[in-house]
Motif scaffolding. Structure first.
Motif, PDB file in Angstrom:
ATOM      1  N   GLU A 141       0.823  -1.215   0.000  1.00 32.21           N
ATOM      2  CA  GLU A 141       0.000   0.000   0.000  1.00 32.21           C
ATOM      3  C   GLU A 141       0.855   1.262   0.000  1.00 32.21           C
ATOM      4  N   LEU A 142       2.044   1.171   0.537  1.00 32.61           N
ATOM      5  CA  LEU A 142       2.923   2.340   0.645  1.00 32.61           C
ATOM      6  C   LEU A 142       3.254   2.936  -0.722  1.00 32.61           C
ATOM      7  N   THR A 143       3.256   2.103  -1.751  1.00 34.30           N
ATOM      8  CA  THR A 143       3.646   2.570  -3.082  1.00 34.30           C
ATOM      9  C   THR A 143       2.669   3.586  -3.664  1.00 34.30           C
ATOM     10  N   ALA A 144       1.451   3.632  -3.153  1.00 31.58           N
ATOM     11  CA  ALA A 144       0.420   4.530  -3.688  1.00 31.58           C
ATOM     12  C   ALA A 144       0.479   5.935  -3.081  1.00 31.58           C
ATOM     13  N   PHE A 145       1.408   6.169  -2.171  1.00 32.89           N
ATOM     14  CA  PHE A 145       1.469   7.448  -1.473  1.00 32.89           C
ATOM     15  C   PHE A 145       2.798   8.161  -1.743  1.00 32.89           C
ATOM     16  N   LEU A 151      10.491   1.509  -2.571  1.00 31.68           N
ATOM     17  CA  LEU A 151       9.856   2.801  -2.326  1.00 31.68           C
ATOM     18  C   LEU A 151      10.779   3.939  -2.759  1.00 31.68           C
ATOM     19  N   THR A 152      11.577   3.679  -3.760  1.00 25.85           N
ATOM     20  CA  THR A 152      12.541   4.657  -4.238  1.00 25.85           C
ATOM     21  C   THR A 152      11.858   5.984  -4.555  1.00 25.85           C
ATOM     22  N   GLY A 153      12.412   7.037  -3.974  1.00 30.31           N
ATOM     23  CA  GLY A 153      11.914   8.384  -4.226  1.00 30.31           C
ATOM     24  C   GLY A 153      10.767   8.833  -3.350  1.00 30.31           C
ATOM     25  N   LYS A 154      10.205   7.938  -2.552  1.00 23.74           N
ATOM     26  CA  LYS A 154       9.125   8.336  -1.647  1.00 23.74           C
ATOM     27  C   LYS A 154       9.714   9.159  -0.499  1.00 23.74           C
ATOM     28  N   LYS A 155       8.969  10.143  -0.048  1.00 23.27           N
ATOM     29  CA  LYS A 155       9.358  10.947   1.113  1.00 23.27           C
ATOM     30  C   LYS A 155       8.883  10.209   2.352  1.00 23.27           C
ATOM     31  N   ALA A 156       9.713  10.149   3.386  1.00 22.94           N
ATOM     32  CA  ALA A 156       9.340   9.359   4.552  1.00 22.94           C
ATOM     33  C   ALA A 156       9.943   9.915   5.833  1.00 22.94           C
ATOM     34  N   ALA A 157       9.318   9.531   6.937  1.00 22.96           N
ATOM     35  CA  ALA A 157       9.821   9.867   8.263  1.00 22.96           C
ATOM     36  C   ALA A 157       9.240   8.855   9.247  1.00 22.96           C
ATOM     37  N   ALA A 158       9.849   8.797  10.429  1.00 20.98           N
ATOM     38  CA  ALA A 158       9.430   7.843  11.452  1.00 20.98           C
ATOM     39  C   ALA A 158       9.124   8.580  12.749  1.00 20.98           C
ATOM     40  N   CYS A 178      13.553   5.102   0.331  1.00 25.92           N
ATOM     41  CA  CYS A 178      12.889   6.354   0.706  1.00 25.92           C
ATOM     42  C   CYS A 178      13.902   7.463   0.968  1.00 25.92           C
ATOM     43  N   ASP A 179      13.471   8.681   0.718  1.00 26.15           N
ATOM     44  CA  ASP A 179      14.215   9.868   1.118  1.00 26.15           C
ATOM     45  C   ASP A 179      13.681  10.280   2.481  1.00 26.15           C
ATOM     46  N   ILE A 180      14.534  10.241   3.492  1.00 18.31           N
ATOM     47  CA  ILE A 180      14.107  10.624   4.837  1.00 18.31           C
ATOM     48  C   ILE A 180      14.009  12.143   4.889  1.00 18.31           C
ATOM     49  N   ILE A 181      12.833  12.644   5.184  1.00 20.50           N
ATOM     50  CA  ILE A 181      12.570  14.079   5.168  1.00 20.50           C
ATOM     51  C   ILE A 181      13.249  14.784   6.331  1.00 20.50           C
ATOM     52  N   THR A 182      13.137  14.204   7.499  1.00 26.16           N
ATOM     53  CA  THR A 182      13.680  14.810   8.704  1.00 26.16           C
ATOM     54  C   THR A 182      13.939  13.721   9.734  1.00 26.16           C
ATOM     55  N   ASN A 183      14.736  14.048  10.734  1.00 25.39           N
ATOM     56  CA  ASN A 183      14.992  13.092  11.806  1.00 25.39           C
ATOM     57  C   ASN A 183      13.686  12.691  12.473  1.00 25.39           C
ATOM     58  N   GLY A 184      13.643  11.471  12.941  1.00 23.40           N
ATOM     59  CA  GLY A 184      12.430  10.935  13.537  1.00 23.40           C
ATOM     60  C   GLY A 184      11.993  11.657  14.797  1.00 23.40           C
ATOM     61  N   LEU A 185      10.706  11.577  15.063  1.00 25.50           N
ATOM     62  CA  LEU A 185      10.111  12.182  16.247  1.00 25.50           C
ATOM     63  C   LEU A 185      10.048  11.134  17.351  1.00 25.50           C
ATOM     64  N   LYS A 186      10.701  11.431  18.461  1.00 26.68           N
ATOM     65  CA  LYS A 186      10.717  10.530  19.610  1.00 26.68           C
ATOM     66  C   LYS A 186      10.059  11.229  20.790  1.00 26.68           C
ATOM     67  N   VAL A 187       9.109  10.541  21.413  1.00 24.45           N
ATOM     68  CA  VAL A 187       8.389  11.095  22.549  1.00 24.45           C
ATOM     69  C   VAL A 187       8.598  10.184  23.750  1.00 24.45           C
ATOM     70  N   ASP A 188       8.885  10.783  24.893  1.00 23.64           N
ATOM     71  CA  ASP A 188       9.070  10.033  26.128  1.00 23.64           C
ATOM     72  C   ASP A 188       7.706   9.772  26.756  1.00 23.64           C
TER      73      ASP A 188
END
Length: 153
Positions: free
Chosen positions: A44-48, A79-86, A113-123
């Motif tokens: 499903e990720l390929t459609a976004f 997922l080559t070229g997809k924008k992504a983040a975690a 994937c191209d990582i857009i920005t460093n991941g968001l970590k919440v305590d």
């Protein structure tokens, strides 16, 4: 830009993050689909155009069991070229705070994937709902900088 957010949550914190991210992204005019990893297939990720994946850290630095099947499928998809983040939650009392976010980023890179920005970590130990909402809003602002073509982080 259309965005898929796939997450799993154990205590509700990562789920709260997923929906806070979706709400903030929708306010920019982008379309967002939010899905639990149990109800998702990696293909499903390929459609976004933009992909956000979220998972809490289990134990001393692992993906939660609920996300492993999806992750193992995901790293097999091109997922080559997809924008992504975690994003994800963790417990700061552990040596490897929110390491699942780092694992997810590496998996996204493996897929191309191209990582857009460093991941968001919440305590999850110390952040209240208001602080989580604020961090998610800030994270989306960083995502939107890339969308506007200003800077690639």
């Amino acid at each position: 830009m259309n965005t898929l957010i796939v997450f799993t949550s154990m205590t509700g914190t990562t789920e709260m993050m997923a929906y806070a991210l979706a709400e903030a992204i929708e306010k920019t005019g982008d379309e967002v689909v939010v899905k639990d990893a149990f109800d998702s297939f990696a293909e499903e990720l390929t459609a976004f155009e933009r992909i956000l994946v979220g998972c809490p850290t289990w134990g001393d630095g692992d993906l939660s069991d609920e996300f492993i099947d999806f992750y193992e499928e995901m790293v097999q998809v091109d997922l080559t070229g997809k924008k992504a983040a975690a994003f994800g939650s963790g417990d700061s009392s552990y040596e490897h705070f929110a390491r699942a976010v780092d694992i997810l980023e590496e998996g996204l890179k493996t897929c191309g994937c191209d990582i857009i920005t460093n991941g968001l970590k919440v305590d999850s130990r110390s952040c209240d709902e208001e602080e989580i909402q604020a961090k998610c809003k800030w994270f989306v602002e960083k995502l939107m900088i890339e969308k506007q073509g200003c800077v690639k982080l």
